[in-house]
Write a protein that holds these residues in place. Structure first.
Motif, PDB file in Angstrom:
ATOM      1  N   PRO A   1       0.678  -1.350  -0.359  1.00  0.00           N
ATOM      2  CA  PRO A   1      -0.058  -0.210  -0.183  1.00  0.00           C
ATOM      3  C   PRO A   1       0.231   1.568  -0.078  1.00  0.00           C
ATOM      4  CG  PRO A   1      -0.173  -0.909   2.240  1.00  0.00           C
ATOM      5  CD  PRO A   1       0.766  -2.003   0.755  1.00  0.00           C
ATOM      6  N   ARG A   2       1.891   0.865   0.452  1.00  0.00           N
ATOM      7  CA  ARG A   2       2.902   2.093   0.328  1.00  0.00           C
ATOM      8  C   ARG A   2       3.874   2.600  -1.279  1.00  0.00           C
ATOM      9  NH1 ARG A   2       6.747  -0.350   4.932  1.00  0.00           N
ATOM     10  NH2 ARG A   2       6.824  -1.862   2.755  1.00  0.00           N
ATOM     11  N   ALA A   3       3.531   1.283  -1.652  1.00  0.00           N
ATOM     12  CA  ALA A   3       4.447   2.094  -3.221  1.00  0.00           C
ATOM     13  C   ALA A   3       3.433   2.554  -4.062  1.00  0.00           C
ATOM     14  CB  ALA A   3       4.772   0.891  -3.553  1.00  0.00           C
ATOM     15  N   ILE A   4       1.827   2.136  -4.501  1.00  0.00           N
ATOM     16  CA  ILE A   4       0.827   2.288  -5.077  1.00  0.00           C
ATOM     17  C   ILE A   4       0.539   3.463  -5.326  1.00  0.00           C
ATOM     18  CG2 ILE A   4      -1.408   1.891  -5.519  1.00  0.00           C
ATOM     19  CD1 ILE A   4      -1.620  -1.009  -3.670  1.00  0.00           C
TER      20      ILE A   4
ATOM     21  N   VAL B   1     -12.140   9.393 -14.769  1.00  0.00           N
ATOM     22  CA  VAL B   1     -11.180   9.791 -14.325  1.00  0.00           C
ATOM     23  C   VAL B   1     -10.604   9.218 -12.278  1.00  0.00           C
ATOM     24  CG1 VAL B   1      -8.252  10.543 -13.652  1.00  0.00           C
ATOM     25  CG2 VAL B   1     -10.204  11.182 -15.877  1.00  0.00           C
ATOM     26  N   ARG B   2      -9.622   8.742 -11.975  1.00  0.00           N
ATOM     27  CA  ARG B   2      -9.533   8.330 -10.444  1.00  0.00           C
ATOM     28  C   ARG B   2      -7.536   8.482 -11.363  1.00  0.00           C
ATOM     29  NH1 ARG B   2     -13.830   6.317  -6.204  1.00  0.00           N
ATOM     30  NH2 ARG B   2     -12.309   7.598  -4.529  1.00  0.00           N
ATOM     31  N   ASP B   3      -7.032   9.432 -10.595  1.00  0.00           N
ATOM     32  CA  ASP B   3      -5.444   9.100 -11.224  1.00  0.00           C
ATOM     33  C   ASP B   3      -5.050  10.153  -9.808  1.00  0.00           C
ATOM     34  OD1 ASP B   3      -2.897   9.124 -12.262  1.00  0.00           O
ATOM     35  OD2 ASP B   3      -3.677   9.308 -14.334  1.00  0.00           O
ATOM     36  N   VAL B   4      -4.136   9.172  -8.972  1.00  0.00           N
ATOM     37  CA  VAL B   4      -3.741  10.071  -8.121  1.00  0.00           C
ATOM     38  C   VAL B   4      -2.748  10.741  -8.829  1.00  0.00           C
ATOM     39  CG1 VAL B   4      -1.689   8.235  -7.981  1.00  0.00           C
ATOM     40  CG2 VAL B   4      -2.303  10.255  -6.203  1.00  0.00           C
ATOM     41  N   ASP B   5      -1.838  10.523  -9.560  1.00  0.00           N
ATOM     42  CA  ASP B   5      -0.863  11.599 -10.688  1.00  0.00           C
ATOM     43  C   ASP B   5      -1.575  11.973 -11.646  1.00  0.00           C
ATOM     44  OD1 ASP B   5       1.235  10.480  -8.990  1.00  0.00           O
ATOM     45  OD2 ASP B   5       1.288   8.717 -10.525  1.00  0.00           O
ATOM     46  N   PHE B   6      -2.646  11.952 -11.634  1.00  0.00           N
ATOM     47  CA  PHE B   6      -3.322  13.071 -12.608  1.00  0.00           C
ATOM     48  C   PHE B   6      -2.539  15.075 -13.371  1.00  0.00           C
ATOM     49  CE2 PHE B   6      -6.375  16.176 -14.647  1.00  0.00           C
ATOM     50  CZ  PHE B   6      -6.965  14.695 -16.407  1.00  0.00           C
ATOM     51  N   HIS B   7      -2.356  15.508 -12.355  1.00  0.00           N
ATOM     52  CA  HIS B   7      -1.832  16.651 -12.026  1.00  0.00           C
ATOM     53  C   HIS B   7      -0.522  17.074 -13.207  1.00  0.00           C
ATOM     54  CE1 HIS B   7       0.359  15.003  -9.009  1.00  0.00           C
ATOM     55  NE2 HIS B   7       1.450  15.799  -9.273  1.00  0.00           N
ATOM     56  N   THR B   8       0.381  15.321 -13.079  1.00  0.00           N
ATOM     57  CA  THR B   8       1.164  15.409 -14.293  1.00  0.00           C
ATOM     58  C   THR B   8       0.909  15.169 -15.855  1.00  0.00           C
ATOM     59  OG1 THR B   8       1.586  12.782 -13.760  1.00  0.00           O
ATOM     60  CG2 THR B   8       2.500  14.585 -12.631  1.00  0.00           C
ATOM     61  N   VAL B   9      -0.276  15.162 -16.017  1.00  0.00           N
ATOM     62  CA  VAL B   9      -0.764  14.254 -17.587  1.00  0.00           C
ATOM     63  C   VAL B   9      -1.704  15.349 -18.056  1.00  0.00           C
ATOM     64  CG1 VAL B   9      -0.262  11.990 -17.170  1.00  0.00           C
ATOM     65  CG2 VAL B   9      -2.248  12.002 -16.532  1.00  0.00           C
ATOM     66  N   GLU B  10      -2.435  16.464 -16.787  1.00  0.00           N
ATOM     67  CA  GLU B  10      -2.910  17.441 -17.399  1.00  0.00           C
ATOM     68  C   GLU B  10      -3.157  17.974 -18.272  1.00  0.00           C
ATOM     69  OE1 GLU B  10      -6.765  19.888 -14.702  1.00  0.00           O
ATOM     70  OE2 GLU B  10      -4.830  19.578 -13.920  1.00  0.00           O
ATOM     71  N   ALA B  11      -1.867  18.666 -18.714  1.00  0.00           N
ATOM     72  CA  ALA B  11      -1.836  19.403 -19.879  1.00  0.00           C
ATOM     73  C   ALA B  11      -2.055  18.020 -20.725  1.00  0.00           C
ATOM     74  CB  ALA B  11      -0.324  19.469 -19.684  1.00  0.00           C
ATOM     75  N   GLN B  12      -1.537  16.932 -21.074  1.00  0.00           N
ATOM     76  CA  GLN B  12      -1.352  16.401 -22.262  1.00  0.00           C
ATOM     77  C   GLN B  12      -2.579  15.660 -22.669  1.00  0.00           C
ATOM     78  OE1 GLN B  12       2.004  14.454 -20.622  1.00  0.00           O
ATOM     79  NE2 GLN B  12       1.050  12.762 -20.537  1.00  0.00           N
ATOM     80  N   PHE B  13      -3.355  14.972 -21.507  1.00  0.00           N
ATOM     81  CA  PHE B  13      -4.856  14.984 -21.862  1.00  0.00           C
ATOM     82  C   PHE B  13      -6.041  16.207 -22.480  1.00  0.00           C
ATOM     83  CE2 PHE B  13      -9.030  14.003 -20.335  1.00  0.00           C
ATOM     84  CZ  PHE B  13      -9.225  12.503 -20.468  1.00  0.00           C
ATOM     85  N   HIS B  14      -5.694  17.166 -22.144  1.00  0.00           N
ATOM     86  CA  HIS B  14      -6.450  18.542 -22.504  1.00  0.00           C
ATOM     87  C   HIS B  14      -6.115  18.023 -23.935  1.00  0.00           C
ATOM     88  CE1 HIS B  14      -8.236  20.094 -19.468  1.00  0.00           C
ATOM     89  NE2 HIS B  14      -7.338  19.988 -18.824  1.00  0.00           N
TER      90      HIS B  14
END
Length: 921
Positions: free
Chosen positions: A555-558, A583-596
């Protein structure tokens, strides 16, 4: 209710509660009429009324006054007065007239009436058709006080209220859960502390489900019990607004983290008007449709349009003598609500900041996601958006080979390397099931052994499949994350969006499973589970040990990253091509720009306003009545299964395949066989949903027609052309029936009557045709049901398109192969029935597909660009009897990449070879 009754567990029978209630009222009316005619005994009527009575305690209508009137007429042997009142109540429960007509609540005999303030007389005030719902009130007050409590809520009504509700009062935890389960009209719950735990009625199945919690509940204080009940209600029906009323320190209670699911904590001694207003405000928050509401206002404004959409405002339509009929057909509002502008109160789908953004945020709340994006080009586009946003050239994606073609094309556009995994075959129906978890784990472990696990970016699967196979999504994600903690999951749930509103199906959705995993990660016990298993497996566990073990992730690595695409139009009230990305992505902020950027790439700059509005409205409907609609859809499906499989004539020629026929036994460890197995209880189905690797969506029914001599395509055409029944997907010997929120019991009756007509027609032909007709039918059935081709698995990519793939892993470069076919001189055609095809299979050189080849049915690609064509694939194609094969021209044959254009060493760029300038003359 006595456990000796034929339907002793009706309170607990999840699937059929609403229709069973109506059936029981009809039965009561039937025996009442017989009693009035002297053809039935009073005790039979009394038994039927007792059976109805317990169920009605969990509904506001018919209420105490009408039930009392029925009992008094029964006791006084007034058969002539009992029958018409039972009929009126029965009809009202079916039509729903009581929701807006106060007269339905009143007894015929005025002398039996309660005081006026105990009747819902204000149902029709000012706004006769205000939306109606019911408020469940769990109270410690004695039952004798309940009618007066309900009357107090009625006195709070005002003409300006946008909605009207009736209170349903219960006195115990078990009754509250029962009411929430069987009454879909309940939209909010008020919990007053001090309630009892046990029901006054016998509900053995419910007690079995709650058995594990009861000792804890019994020992906990009132607040703890209330919070635990709130959690149970939210788990069952997340659509409910919950209100907790306490006479203790509500400030401290409101600060309890467990109270986050409660809409408001209140001091129960205070003015009840506050609760009334809060309940209405909660419904309003879900009823609001920001974009649709705004579009209606926009359509009412006088606007001159100077943009490139002549159809806006409808002048070009209604003033035309040639196309005015289109305007008359669709109506004026369609055109008044059209615009290509994103100003003047409207919003942009590409970069929403106003009403579309709010509508998407409300959809995220409803579907349990962090973010939702509306898509107006169908889920084909949704899938491509997600893949482009998250996958880069060279990334490896583990992909179900027989998923929707949009995934294959999406990976081709991304330049990813698909690692194809095959689902278990169902050759007898010419279809595939779903991909076993062991197969997926094997793929990950093979890549790990090759030192290429770091290249794996995503696992991409279809849930549920076209034919209804549902993954154990939580288990799949947890075990994959135990091997690679940062995997992204894309779940194509095009056909499964409705499942959010079923407590049985919700945990098997991507968003439902992600929520459960998040909760597990926060539990301190999760680390203990991981460490215990880690110690048991040792530092270097064998591949077999990992395959045979239900793996627990650290659970610490997920890094939990889950995406779900959802064809809203396929299971909810949205216009065709309406889709959502959840979307339920803990790292969405890192891909939000490319998602747009992916949205900009694939979305139209002229999205349909009506389609966006329908997505907004579909969310509203599901939040406010989705639970009941989905329950009805499941019940419709069970009715169809039952009637087809038990009818003495229809079942001779047609059948609906049970869960045991669709899901192999090794994937059903619960022992569950089918929805209609004698003695089945809904907790058996719950256990299957919780434990089995695969289970079956009850709303999807494989109707076998090959036993009647029909192939799937022909039978589909017959139903549409002769009987006005439409189905979509077919196989060699079956058609797929789908029940949805649109279906009624009349639809079931039509289907059954048509199947009976067809069955009678077969019987007549056999009688008139004699032995020859029977031999002809037997031969046809043998061809369709027994002489079926084996389903071809994915073979392999040609070495030219293996690039830097691992030596023992099958991933390949689908993009290069796809574009290599753009050079005509690099392609050739070979007929599948030609001697040349047989020679090439025997002697070589290998035949390599230049494009996707997708037969309909079954609808999955049996060849992809760069794939080596094998004898199994050719044999399958030769036995296909379908007319539609995408990517294959019968007159020309298979389109192949020429052998002399393919180099057998890896890394050769045939795409570049195809771009060489022609030699000068």
């Amino acid at each position: 209710m006595s456990t000796s009754a034929p339907d002793a567990h009706v309170i607990d029978h999840f699937f059929s509660a609403p229709s069973a209630r109506q059936d029981r009222w009809r039965q009561l009316h039937t025996v009442a009429r017989a009693w009035a005619k002297g053809a039935e005994k009073r005790r039979v009527v009394e038994a039927a009324l007792d059976e109805v009575g317990v169920i009605e305690e969990f509904h506001a209508f018919p209420g105490q006054q009408l039930m009392t009137a029925l009992r008094e007429r029964l006791q006084s042997d007034d058969a002539g007065g009992f029958a018409p009142l039972a009929q009126r109540i029965s009809l009202a429960t079916i039509t729903g007239n009581y929701k807006h007509d106060a007269k339905e609540w009143q007894a015929i005999d005025a002398s039996l009436a309660e005081p006026a303030d105990l009747l819902p007389s204000s149902l029709g005030d000012a706004q006769p058709h205000r939306p109606y719902f019911e408020l469940l009130v769990l109270t410690p007050a004695p039952a004798a006080r309940w009618p007066h409590i309900a009357a107090e809520f009625r006195r709070l009504r005002r003409p300006e209220d946008a909605f009207v509700y009736e209170a349903v009062l219960v006195g115990s935890l078990e009754d509250a859960i029962c009411a929430a389960v069987i009454n879909p009209d309940i939209a909010a719950v008020a919990i007053y502390e001090g309630f009892a735990l046990k029901s006054r009625h016998d509900a053995p199945v419910l007690r079995n489900v709650l058995a594990a919690q009861q000792p804890t509940l019994a020992k906990a204080d009132d607040a703890d019990v209330a919070l635990r009940l709130a959690a149970t209600l939210k788990q069952t029906r997340p659509d409910l607004d919950l209100y907790l009323l306490s006479d203790r320190k509500v400030e401290r209670l409101a600060g309890d983290p467990r109270a986050a699911m409660i809409r408001r904590v209140m001091y129960q001694i205070e003015e009840p008007l506050e609760l009334h207003l809060s309940v209405l405000e909660g419904i309003k928050a879900r009823f609001e449709t920001p974009f649709f509401d705004n579009l209606k206002l926009y359509a009412q404004r006088p606007i001159a349009t100077f943009h490139a959409l002549p159809i806006a405002r409808g002048k070009s339509v209604f003033r035309s003598p040639w196309i005015r009929d289109m305007g008359q057909f669709y109506g004026l509002n369609l055109f008044l609500a059209e615009s290509s502008a994103t100003t003047g109160g409207l919003d942009s789908l590409l970069e929403p900041t106003g009403t579309i953004k709010r509508a998407q945020d409300m959809a995220a709340r409803a579907f349990g996601a962090d973010h939702v994006f509306f898509v107006t080009n169908g889920t084909s586009t949704s899938n491509k958006m997600v893949l482009q946003a998250l996958i880069a050239p060279g990334d490896i994606v583990i992909l179900d080979r027989n998923c929707h073609k949009s995934h294959h094309y999406g990976l081709m556009l991304c330049g990813a390397q698909p690692f194809y995994v095959d689902a278990f075959p169902m050759a007898e129906f010419s279809m595939y099931g779903a991909v076993p978890l062991r197969t997926i784990k094997q793929a990950l472990l093979d890549l790990k052994a090759e030192g290429r696990l770091y290249r794996v970016k995503m696992v991409d699967l279809t849930n549920c499949t076209f034919d209804g196979h549902i993954y154990n999504t939580r288990r799949v994600m947890e075990e994959c994350l135990a091997i690679k903690p940062d995997l992204i999951f894309l779940w194509d749930e095009a056909w499964f969006g409705f499942a959010r509103w079923s407590p049985f199906l919700r945990p098997r959705t991507a968003m439902g499973a992600a929520a459960d995993i998040e909760a597990w990660m926060k539990d301190p016990g999760s680390l203990t589970q991981y460490e215990r298993q880690h110690a048991e497996l040792g530092a270097k566990p064998s591949t077999e040990a990992l395959l045979d073990t239900r793996l627990v992730p650290d659970p610490r690595a997920i890094r939990l990253r889950v995406y779900q695409t959802n064809s809203t139009h396929k299971s909810m009230s949205a216009i065709r091509q309406g889709s959502m990305v959840l979307v339920r992505d803990v790292d969405f902020h890192t891909v939000e720009a490319q998602f747009h950027e992916a949205v900009f790439t694939h979305a139209s700059t002229s999205p349909n306003q009506q389609l966006i509005a329908s997505l907004d409205v579909a969310r509203r409907q599901m939040e406010l009545e989705g639970y009941g609609l989905v329950m009805n859809a499941i019940e419709i499906a069970l009715d169809i299964r039952r009637e087809v499989n038990t009818h003495p004539l229809i079942s001779k020629y047609f059948s609906i395949v049970g869960a045991d026929g669709m899901v192999p036994k090794e994937y059903r460890t619960s022992g569950f066989t089918d929805f209609l197995t004698p003695g089945l209880r809904w907790d058996d189905q719950l256990r299957s949903m919780r434990e089995d690797e695969f289970c079956l969506d009850p709303t999807r029914m494989t109707l076998v027609c090959g036993t009647a001599g029909f192939d799937g395509t022909g039978f589909k055409g017959l139903l549409a052309a002769e009987y006005n029944i439409q189905v979509n997907k077919t196989s060699r010997n079956s058609v797929l029936l789908q029940s949805n929120i649109n279906n009624t019991r009349s639809d079931v009756a039509l289907l059954i009557s048509v199947l009976l007509k067809i069955s009678n027609g077969i019987e007549t032909r056999l009688q008139h045709g004699g032995e020859e007709a029977r031999r002809t039918l037997a031969a046809r059935v043998q061809s369709l049901m027994k002489d079926v081709p084996d389903l071809p698995d994915f073979s392999r990519f040609h070495e030219t398109f293996r690039g830097d793939a691992g030596k023992a892993t099958p991933e390949g470069d689908i993009r290069t192969a796809f574009f290599a076919a753009y050079a005509p001189e690099q392609c050739e055609y070979v007929g599948i029935d030609s001697p040349e095809c047989d020679r090439r299979l025997r002697e070589g050189p290998e035949m390599v597909s230049a494009n996707f080849v997708i037969p309909y049915p079954p609808g999955f690609p049996i060849m992809v660009p760069g794939q080596v064509v094998t004898e199994e694939t050719i044999t399958f194609m030769r036995k296909l009897d379908v007319k539609e094969i995408h990517g294959y021209e019968k007159a020309k044959g298979l389109k192949l990449l020429r052998a002399d254009a393919l180099m057998h060493g890896r890394g050769t760029n045939v795409l570049e070879a195809g771009r060489k300038k022609p030699r000068a003359a």
